[in-house]
Design an enzyme around this catalytic site. Structure first.
Site, mmCIF file in Angstrom:
data_model
loop_
_atom_site.group_PDB
_atom_site.id
_atom_site.type_symbol
_atom_site.label_atom_id
_atom_site.label_comp_id
_atom_site.label_asym_id
_atom_site.label_seq_id
_atom_site.Cartn_x
_atom_site.Cartn_y
_atom_site.Cartn_z
ATOM 1 N N ASP A 338 60.480 4.754 69.651
ATOM 2 C CA ASP A 338 61.779 4.289 69.723
ATOM 3 C C ASP A 338 62.200 3.151 68.816
ATOM 4 O OD1 ASP A 338 62.201 6.822 71.098
ATOM 5 O OD2 ASP A 338 62.867 5.954 72.531
ATOM 6 N N ASP A 367 61.220 10.360 67.133
ATOM 7 C CA ASP A 367 61.585 9.916 68.819
ATOM 8 C C ASP A 367 63.248 9.494 68.318
ATOM 9 O OD1 ASP A 367 59.404 10.833 70.828
ATOM 10 O OD2 ASP A 367 58.300 8.962 69.812
ATOM 11 N N ASP A 371 67.435 4.899 73.124
ATOM 12 C CA ASP A 371 67.067 5.616 74.053
ATOM 13 C C ASP A 371 67.325 4.589 75.220
ATOM 14 O OD1 ASP A 371 66.892 8.136 72.106
ATOM 15 O OD2 ASP A 371 64.426 8.179 72.672
ATOM 16 N N ARG A 424 72.283 14.161 69.309
ATOM 17 C CA ARG A 424 72.001 13.127 70.312
ATOM 18 C C ARG A 424 72.168 11.934 69.771
ATOM 19 N NH1 ARG A 424 65.642 13.569 72.435
ATOM 20 N NH2 ARG A 424 65.755 15.752 72.996
#
Length: 536
Positions: A338, A367, A371, A424
């Site tokens: 990330d 990825d 996050d 997302r």
């Protein structure tokens, strides 16, 4: 004593009576004010404090803290600072341990002109928070609010004194604001009356005094730089959202400042828990993720400084600010893959960054860009550009992690650009409320393969004042095999986009914020988000 400050430990929310009565607000006054004093007691001593009454000692309470342990003492006080301090704000975390009798108190005081004259913010075991003017045995209550005061619970107290205006805050909520001219200047005080308590993370900011000189201490290793670092780190102005809660987020403010220009120096500078502002000068090519410790500000110099090929990992840490960095092309297998990853970290502000992969290169960067996982909490993501990626921001990594994540994962996303982020933005598990407001969503590369925000696993997401353009599915309730969450949408703008999905209700937002009209968001956010918009 060190001239630094940071915030640790879980803070209890203000009581229901206070929450219903008050509106959470941020600090007032000069955003660029100097740090006059700070003490976290991490050095194991209370140098710089003078005591009157009580039994004071530095103890370990999760981390080092300052305890007054004698609840038979009628009035115990610890003083610090200068008698000439005028306009300033003082904040500290306070945990009552015991009360000896009725109407006892623990608190924080400002502008103390003597041992018995001061403005005091008191938590009483009559379940009140009171802002008081103390003149010997005469106590005038300037304002108060109902508040459940529980022993063993941390509270964040703050007093702001500007001219004749005195304000008191508990856990970010203002309990009183009054005009009073009794005291124009004075020291800060930690105080108990027939009570025992622990105090920690004391910080004084303001323009009306001379900064206290810290003792000499070593600085993190840094590579040479052709220009000296600034005397003070840039002010962390504009913080809104969840990162203002739980004692607030200050990063490396109050600590030293170093400038780095290679990945090894950056990794050295950001490790550990000493408060530090680390300026990243240039775009650094790297192949190993950079682990960031607590009480750090990581700040890019100019518009193009940052990382290519690796990202930042914020694991088991707290009180971190990441601003003005360009992070790109982080490959799967390089750490967690990330650009920025939060893992069991609290009080984090991610602001004015540019996060991307490069989907046009033929390389898969699948990825996340940003996050938030494993019980991370009290996070604000603001004024960033997240772009050219598939799965851009995840909140909660697994459907099976409810025991760790329930009651946490509280994140605010505001004034970000999500451009060609096909999924997302964010995808949320368990967190409630996650607040998504005034963001600009646009997908042009593949508008048929895009959703904006997804709520799953009982999460609660408030989606308001956003602008969606070319988004096939602006919001989803449930995603993949994950069960549905709750989502409330209001005051959003949909341009060439599908209809939003909604369900259920969402917990209330505890902090103050200003909602821009959705029709203005595209222009405002595209002009203001990303790197090069704040001083490095």
């Amino acid at each position: 004593m060190r001239l630094r400050h940071h915030h640790r430990g879980a803070l209890a929310a203000a009581g229901a009576g206070l929450a219903a009565l008050l509106l959470a607000v941020g600090m007032t006054g000069n955003a660029a004010a100097a740090t006059l004093f700070g003490d976290t007691f991490d050095d194991g001593n209370a140098d710089g404090w003078s005591k009157s009454g009580g039994d004071w000692s530095v103890v370990t309470d999760g981390s080092p803290a300052y305890r007054q342990g004698n609840n038979a003492s009628e009035l115990a006080r610890a003083f610090a600072g200068q008698t000439g301090w005028t306009d300033y704000q003082v904040q500290a975390r306070v945990k009552p341990l015991s009360f000896n009798g009725a109407n006892r108190l623990v608190g924080l005081a400002s502008r103390s002109t003597s041992s018995t004259k001061m403005y005091r913010l008191a938590l009483t075991n009559a379940n009140r928070a009171e802002l008081q003017m103390v003149n010997g045995s005469q106590i005038s209550v300037l304002g108060s609010a109902a508040l459940t005061v529980a022993t063993g619970t941390w509270y964040t107290l703050r007093i702001e004194a500007s001219g004749s205006t005195i304000r008191g805050f508990v856990n970010g909520a203002q309990i009183a604001a009054r005009t009073d001219t009794a005291y124009a200047a004075g020291r800060i005080v930690l105080v108990t009356a027939y009570a025992s308590a622990v105090f920690d993370d004391v910080v004084v900011d303001g323009a009306g005094g001379t900064p206290t000189t810290p003792p000499t201490s070593s600085s993190p290793t840094a590579s040479p730089t052709t220009s000296p670092p600034p005397t003070n780190p840039p002010p962390t102005t504009g913080l809104v959202g969840w990162a203002t809660q739980n004692g607030g987020t200050t990063g490396g403010a109050g600590g030293g400042t170093v400038t780095v220009s290679d990945p090894a120096a950056l990794a050295d500078a950001v490790e550990g828990d000493v408060a530090t502002t680390v300026r990243v000068n240039g775009n650094l090519t790297c192949s190993t993720e950079i682990r960031v410790g607590s009480n750090k500000t990581v700040l890019g110099v100019g518009a193009g400084s940052g990382l290519t090929g690796c990202g930042l990992n914020l694991r088991d840490a707290r009180n971190i600010v990441v601003r003005n960095l360009k992070i790109a092309k982080v490959r799967a297998g390089v750490g967690n893959g990330d650009a920025i990853h939060l893992d069991n970290s609290t009080n984090v502000w991610i602001d004015h960054n540019d996060l991307s992969s490069d989907t046009t290169s033929g390389t898969d960067y699948y990825d996340g860009l940003l996050d938030v996982t494993h019980g991370s909490n009290f996070v604000t993501v603001s004024w960033n550009r997240l772009h050219d990626h598939v799965k851009c921001s995840l909140v909660g990594h697994s459907d099976s992690n409810s025991s760790e994540d329930t009651g946490k994962l509280k994140v605010t996303y505001h004034h970000n650009v999500f451009s060609n982020c096909f999924q997302r933005n964010p995808r949320v598990r368990f967190g409630n409320p996650v607040h998504v407001f005034n963001n600009y969503y646009v997908n042009t590369a593949n508008p048929s393969y895009s959703y904006g925000i997804a709520t799953t696993c009982g999460a609660g997401v408030l989606v308001e004042g956003n602008s969606f353009e070319n988004m096939t599915d602006p919001t989803h309730v449930g995603e993949g095999s994950s069960p549905a969450g709750n989502l409330v949408e209001r005051n959003n703008l949909y341009v060439n986009s599908g209809a939003p999905q909604t369900a259920g209700s969402v917990a209330s937002i505890p902090y103050a914020y200003t909602l821009d009209a959705a029709s203005t968001v595209k222009a405002t956010v595209t002009a203001g988000a990303g790197t090069g918009k704040i001083s490095g």
